[in-house]
Design an enzyme around this catalytic site. Structure first.
Site, PDB file in Angstrom:
ATOM      1  N   GLU A 291     -11.950  -5.477 -14.201  1.00 14.48           N
ATOM      2  CA  GLU A 291     -10.669  -5.905 -13.620  1.00 14.48           C
ATOM      3  C   GLU A 291     -10.053  -7.046 -14.438  1.00 14.48           C
ATOM      4  O   GLU A 291      -9.485  -7.989 -13.878  1.00 14.48           O
ATOM      5  CB  GLU A 291     -10.853  -6.354 -12.169  1.00 14.48           C
ATOM      6  CG  GLU A 291     -11.538  -5.309 -11.281  1.00 14.48           C
ATOM      7  CD  GLU A 291     -11.577  -5.680  -9.822  1.00 14.48           C
ATOM      8  OE1 GLU A 291     -11.119  -4.879  -8.991  1.00 14.48           O
ATOM      9  OE2 GLU A 291     -12.063  -6.793  -9.489  1.00 14.48           O
TER      10      GLU A 291
ATOM     11  N   CYS B  24      -8.795  -6.778  -0.669  1.00 12.47           N
ATOM     12  CA  CYS B  24      -8.060  -8.019  -0.836  1.00 12.47           C
ATOM     13  C   CYS B  24      -6.550  -7.814  -0.890  1.00 12.47           C
ATOM     14  O   CYS B  24      -5.780  -8.712  -0.534  1.00 12.47           O
ATOM     15  CB  CYS B  24      -8.499  -8.721  -2.117  1.00 12.47           C
ATOM     16  SG  CYS B  24      -8.772  -7.608  -3.508  1.00 12.47           S
TER      17      CYS B  24
END
Lengths: 647, 647
Positions: free
Chosen positions: B307, B406
């Site tokens: 990521e 998230c």
């Protein structure tokens, strides 16, 4: 001539049926050229290097720790570390079949003794599982790699049996295989290993021993996979090919090495059981994978995240994973398909992969390796440590060892058995698939192949011995000659153009007869399928089977390869010492200067200053031999002729 | 006029110094247009959706399980699951400050009570660590996320204090912050959290409470990072920015959300401590990141594996990670830099990111989200399950929830506080940074902004109240107008061209005065920096701040987007309903046909059959609203005009 029935030869793969009969390491010898030096280095440096490292990092010691009852606290390395000891033993065994001498034999014996001491009475053998302080046997089929390790153990045992006759290593392998059949056979654990490999090994053991039950177990493993017996992990069950039965899949997918080992095992099962549908399924998968999921180098694998194939046409050069082991596995698969079908396309891919992937991994001294084989390196990396593990895919230099170090031993076993990939026989004659300076002696025929291939395109085959009836010499005309012309010169001097595929000469050969193949070696621009988005607006250069690259070491003024543009209005030309010089231009060192935002209205597009020059290109397999560098295979064009003219 | 000293406003970010004074949610209201509907959906659907899911997956229940002493066996979700409950509470708190009513207040109270019951007497609060059957407190700073969770808890507490006055949630946050200072302050644990976030939260708490010790602790965390106190993991210490001190770094790197949260916290520390060197370091990193590591959409993050940001110019559209949370974090950072410096370039990036990334994540109904925001989708994905977690980055459709979830709560809090990003004040007047139909009332000035932006380029500012001395109205002229012309029309009707940057009108305003900005909205081709290899030979289309894309839903005959080529000899035109029609061609459905090998000599290059047609493009933020589809932002060209003419 010779029928396709396996003889007593030293054969890395020995199918009992198939279109072609492999020739053993006792029938084909490589005598010079591209591979001879690499094989010498492998025998004299790489084998020792691997053994020394596995002593240093404790992977060999793990076996001693099992014997001494202290593995619970002392085990070192990843769960599959045993397998690299076995792959090294396999390499040593093939090498010992080519007369490597008593020192190698002693090393094999010592390693074998170490391993033997760790085998349980019921045949179980693994240093990571099934001991006090360790997880129980077969408690983690997804990631435990126990069957995978047996697979490599068995391949080592088979290599010993074929190279030198059944020995202690073969016996250990048989005990392990018997244990596998007892544990995972009908009525046993209905599972498969998260990493295929046991399948091809069991078939080979059946071939080597004549024991049908090993083949049956391999067939069971192949059929069992794809039914979701393994957990649905983050990467999905496709990661270990447990998403779809082998017979239903249409393309290779998931973890590349896993997919290729499984496919190789499926071919072995198909050939031995006469299962044409299974063979056809694998051929279909191979075709789709080669047409849509393979890098120009033959490299397979597009994603670092899970070392996996990408979707169709997802082939980013800078993230090409193209693991060395996937290259080895691809050659294993192509070789099996070639033997089964006789079709030269499988030898074409094997050639491409051997010269541009397998040959790329080891350093000149045989003591450092690429794990991943990127087609584009943007930053000069650090020099890997000489005395510590390296990350798998991060450096612009080869590294001596990795925490996951499957690749060095895989290169070692491949180089050790390489002569076996050169030629085959069948009822009509001899087939030459790969070109190297070599000698061949099989079934009443003796040949001498003289060539500097791939530096030079001339291959001369001299007949040294021949029966006095007609037979056929077949020569693969590589698919890379498409659009250029290859010539075959017969023993009587007649000369004919031969298209890609197979060129044959059928005659009564006399000792001293020479057949010559002249392959067109002018360097050529290569354009990609327009669906490969990651290389749009670029071309590559190939000369013969070799893929070329630009490397910063050849650029003036400390430039990096992002300064290179090539001009396809001209043609690349031969340069000195196997280099190629391509017409093009070099951007000035800091051009284009950074914009605050790297996207602009098209009428204000970025236009870096550049000067016209010849761009020196080197064979891809040789890159990174001169210190940290940047490198790229796909070269942006000044005139994007990749868009077909007139469109 | 108003000085830049934080007043009693409802302020998401409240620096005590800086070039500009933010305006609170009580001073700016969005009254219509692009964002109004999305904010309504957020308030009426998304908040409930997130709460319902977190009840369903047990993340709220974790707090109850702590209180009831059964967390050891009952905990659900990943180690950072607490943080999403906090982010939801932050969103609810901002919403409650805009008059959402007693039902929302009751929900906040109930959630707060649940959380309060899980807090230890010393302030420690985490459901994953520090309980019987769980790992000890702070035993895994690399991956444990305990300080990260406090960060979001504290931000929720600050939101409550600013929106409604200090309440129970604020008290919980203060107790946690006191515990952090005691535990990680001088003489305590010399560590940092593997995921930055506590830094900005502690500064905000210092601002909200006037307690210096929170600021000191934040400064300590910022200075401590980069010294290798965290382990050297597989991704390297750059993953969590522990490779280099913040002051020494020259570009953002590693995990994108981590890097951006840390940078935001560093700006907060720099502003409050007057540390210009630290501020300059972050500005430098922002500049390099925007110039070399940001996608056209404002998305950040190029690698799925970790990521993370890629190397310079590594911006592959098909592997763009461009996590929604990174977009949110980027806007947070840009907003802080805008307040600190007053420079419009920070508002430019925020605009791009809000319209093309933050607005892209939620579905029209506010109950499904993109986690990653790819710029190129090659395969139609499956429909995500309505009642189960989805993988983070695998679908061509938005998903209701993720195992790592998230993003939905980050979108919720951003939409809840969005009006605060529109305008600021300073000693000279009012600055409009983002354009939306809105009302503003601050410091004796009341404005009415009327616009259909970004559908339409006309922005009219009517003065409803004004002091009777001269002041300055500043209007950002977006950087995307470069090469076209924006016009400013003064209250007296005079009209002048205004370049990208800031346009100002200084005068004695009278109620009823209207100032108008006319932005050039013709769609335009956008060309990339030639060093972005992954988009060579393509262009994009932008209309105003909106990035456009081709989507299979708009292509005839069931074609996928790989059939699209655009012809940059013509210009894209406005189509109906915010679409754009680009001149181009469509390949026939199955063209080009598969070749056995996807690379060919250039003189035999692939030439798919195609027909000329207009290609319908839609705003990128709207894609994937019509079922599974393929999509691409960067469009291959028929005439590769991305190479500058005359080269």
């Amino acid at each position: 001539m010779t029928e396709n029935t396996a003889g007593p030869s030293v054969l890395p793969v020995a199918p009992s049926r198939g279109r072609l009969r492999p020739l053993g390491l006792d029938e084909v010898r490589i005598t010079g050229g591209f591979w001879a030096g690499r094989r010498r280095t492998n025998a004299t440096a790489t084998l020792d290097h691997c053994r020394d490292w596995m002593e240093r990092v404790g992977w060999i010691g793990n076996f001693r720790a099992v014997f001494e009852g202290r593995i619970g606290r002392d085990r070192r390395g990843r769960e599959f570390a045993d397998s690299d000891v076995y792959k090294l033993l396999e390499a040593m065994a093939w090498q010992s079949g080519q007369g490597a001498g008593p020192s190698l034999d002693a090393q094999i014996a010592e390693l074998t003794e170490t391993i033997a001491a760790a085998q349980e009475p019921d045949g179980y053998l693994n240093t990571a599982f099934g001991h006090p302080g360790r997880q129980p046997r077969y408690s983690d089929l997804e990631w435990g790699h126990e069957l995978y390790c047996y697979g490599h153990l068995i391949q080592a045992g088979v290599a010993q049996a074929r190279a030198r006759g059944e020995g202690e290593l073969t016996k250990i392998a048989r005990r392990a295989a018997d244990h596998v059949c007892a544990t995972f056979g009908p009525g046993g654990i209905e599972g498969v290993c998260g990493h295929p490999e046991i399948e091809t090994a069991l078939v080979e053991l059946a071939r080597a021993t004549g024991e049908q039950r090993y083949l049956d177990q391999a067939a069971l493993f192949v059929d069992r996979r794809g039914h979701g017996t393994l957990a649905d992990i983050e990467f999905g069950r496709a990661y270990y090919q447990d998403d779809l039965p082998v017979r239903q899949a249409t393309v290779l997918r998931g973890h590349a090495v896993r997919a290729l080992y499984l496919a190789a095992g499926a071919v072995d099962v198909a050939v031995e059981t006469g299962d044409d549908a299974l063979l056809a399924a694998v051929v279909r998968q191979w075709e789709a994978t080669v047409a849509r999921r393979t890098h120009l180098t033959g490299g397979m694998g597009s994603h670092h995240r899970d070392e996996s194939f990408g979707d169709d046409f997802v082939l980013p050069p800078d993230r090409a994973y193209a693991e060395t082991c996937a290259g080895v596995a691809s050659v294993m698969l192509s070789w099996r398909l070639l033997l089964a079908t006789g079709e030269p396309r499988f030898a074409d891919l094997a050639e491409r992969t051997l010269f541009n992937l397998v040959a790329t991994s080891p350093s000149d001294d045989g003591r450092a390796f690429f794990y991943a084989n990127t087609l584009h390196r943007r930053r000069r990396g650090a020099v890997p440590p000489a005395d510590a593990d390296s990350p798998r895919a991060e450096s612009s230099l080869r590294a001596p060892w990795f925490a996951v170090s499957c690749c060095p031993t895989n290169v070692a076993r491949t180089l050790a058995l390489l002569p076996a990939y050169l030629a085959t026989a069948d009822g009509h004659g001899i087939q030459l698939h790969q070109y190297a300076d070599a000698e061949l002696s099989a079934g009443g025929v003796a040949l001498r192949v003289r060539t500097d291939y791939p530096s030079d395109g001339r291959v001369t085959v001299r007949i040294d011995r021949s029966p006095d009836h007609p037979w056929t010499l077949s020569l693969r005309v590589p698919s890379w000659t498409e659009g250029a012309t290859a010539w075959l010169v017969d023993a009587d001097g007649t000369r004919r153009a031969v298209p890609p595929g197979t060129a044959t000469v059928t005659r009564i050969f006399r000792p001293g007869d020479e057949i010559r193949l002249d392959l067109p070696m002018a360097p050529r621009w290569i354009a990609p399928d327009p669906r490969i988005d990651a290389v749009r607006g670029t071309v590559a250069v190939q000369r013969g089977p070799l893929v070329y690259c630009a490397e910063s070491a050849d650029l003036p003024g400390g430039r990096e390869v992002d300064a290179v543009r090539v001009d396809t209005a001209g043609e690349p030309q031969d340069g000195p010492e196997d280099t190629v010089v391509a017409p093009g231009e070099l951007a000035a060192s800091q051009e284009p200067r950074d914009a605050a935002w790297p996207y602009r209205p098209l009428d204000r597009a970025f236009a870096p200053a550049a000067e016209r020059t010849g761009i020196v290109l080197v064979p891809y397999h040789s890159w990174a031999g001169r210190g940290p560098s940047t490198m790229r295979v796909w070269l942006p064009t000044t005139q994007p002729r990749t868009t077909p003219p007139g469109r």
